[in-house]
Design an enzyme around this catalytic site. Structure first.
Site, PDB file in Angstrom:
ATOM      1  CE  LYS A 203      -4.418   0.684   2.336  1.00  0.00           C
ATOM      2  NZ  LYS A 203      -5.100   0.423   3.599  1.00  0.00           N
ATOM      3  CB  ILE A 204       2.130   3.302  -2.522  1.00  0.00           C
ATOM      4  CG1 ILE A 204       2.895   1.986  -2.744  1.00  0.00           C
ATOM      5  CG2 ILE A 204       2.985   4.533  -2.756  1.00  0.00           C
ATOM      6  CD1 ILE A 204       4.290   1.944  -2.226  1.00  0.00           C
TER       7      ILE A 204
END
Ligand code: G3P
Length: 215
Positions: free
Chosen positions: A83-84
């Site tokens: 997750k960014i």
């Protein structure tokens, strides 16, 4: 629609997974903090329970550190998605990681433009925050609908994860808008399969049956 669980609580995950209703799991630093367990250890345990994508979020915010962290997290299990956050550095990291075949989930999406950019950068998943949009007096369900329309218009392959789902209405709006996935907190999930009229109906059937067989 796929259901993901927005929690790192292993007991809740096992319980809902046993119902055949858990298609994946999403976590973030706040969710990990809540469980008070080692980040890597809990993510690896979840990835061994659920046969679906497990999102684990980077905790750094500059491009080089995010890519370094993501490359490490991606090795924790075969079903990990990194997750960014939706920032300039985040978009660059997503682009680099997608070229390396690493799955990403671009988080903290609050507009169609942000979602479109994340999809074009190569994000596997994009996560608009329905509840937090509603908090601002805007319409989270409408954002999901618009985002889905735009992805479809251009044949973009990213899947929408409707996040920040806090109510039955949020889930239903996301489903009506065609969201591919909704990620639901464990505590809400358990409320969604109950209805006062279901409970009352069962009580009435029980009462009538007892009266019938004992007459
Ligand atoms: O998936 C995002 C979610 O964990 C954030 O939820 O309720 O803090 O906006 P909330």
């Amino acid at each position: 629609m796929k259901f993901f669980l927005d929690t790192a609580n292993v007991d809740q995950i096992k319980r809902i997974n046993d119902l055949g209703l858990c298609d994946g799991v999403t976590t973030n630093p706040s969710i990990i903090k809540k469980e008070g367990r080692d980040f890597k250890e809990v993510v690896i345990e979840i990835a061994s329970i659920v046969d679906g994508p497990i999102s684990a979020e980077v905790t750094s915010y500059d491009y080089d550190s995010m890519v370094k962290e993501a490359l490490d997290i991606a090795k924790w299990a075969d079903n990990i998605v990194v997750k960014i956050p939706m920032t300039e550095d985040g978009l660059k990291a997503i682009n680099t990681l997608s070229k390396k075949g690493i799955k990403t989930n671009c988080t903290l999406i609050f507009s169609v433009s942000q979602g479109l950019m994340a999809a074009k950068a190569g994000a596997t998943y994009i996560s608009p925050f329905v509840g937090r949009i509603d908090d601002m007096g805007e319409d989270g369900g409408e954002l999901i609908y618009n985002l889905k329309t735009v992805l479809d218009n251009y044949g973009l392959e990213s899947e929408i994860i409707a996040a920040s789902i806090r109510t039955n209405k949020h889930l239903e709006e996301a489903a009506l808008a065609g969201s591919h996935i909704a990620t639901i907190p464990g505590s809400l999930f358990e409320k969604l399969w109950t209805h006062p009229l279901t409970t009352q109906g069962i009580e009435n059937f029980k009462k009538d049956w007892e009266a019938f067989i004992n007459k």
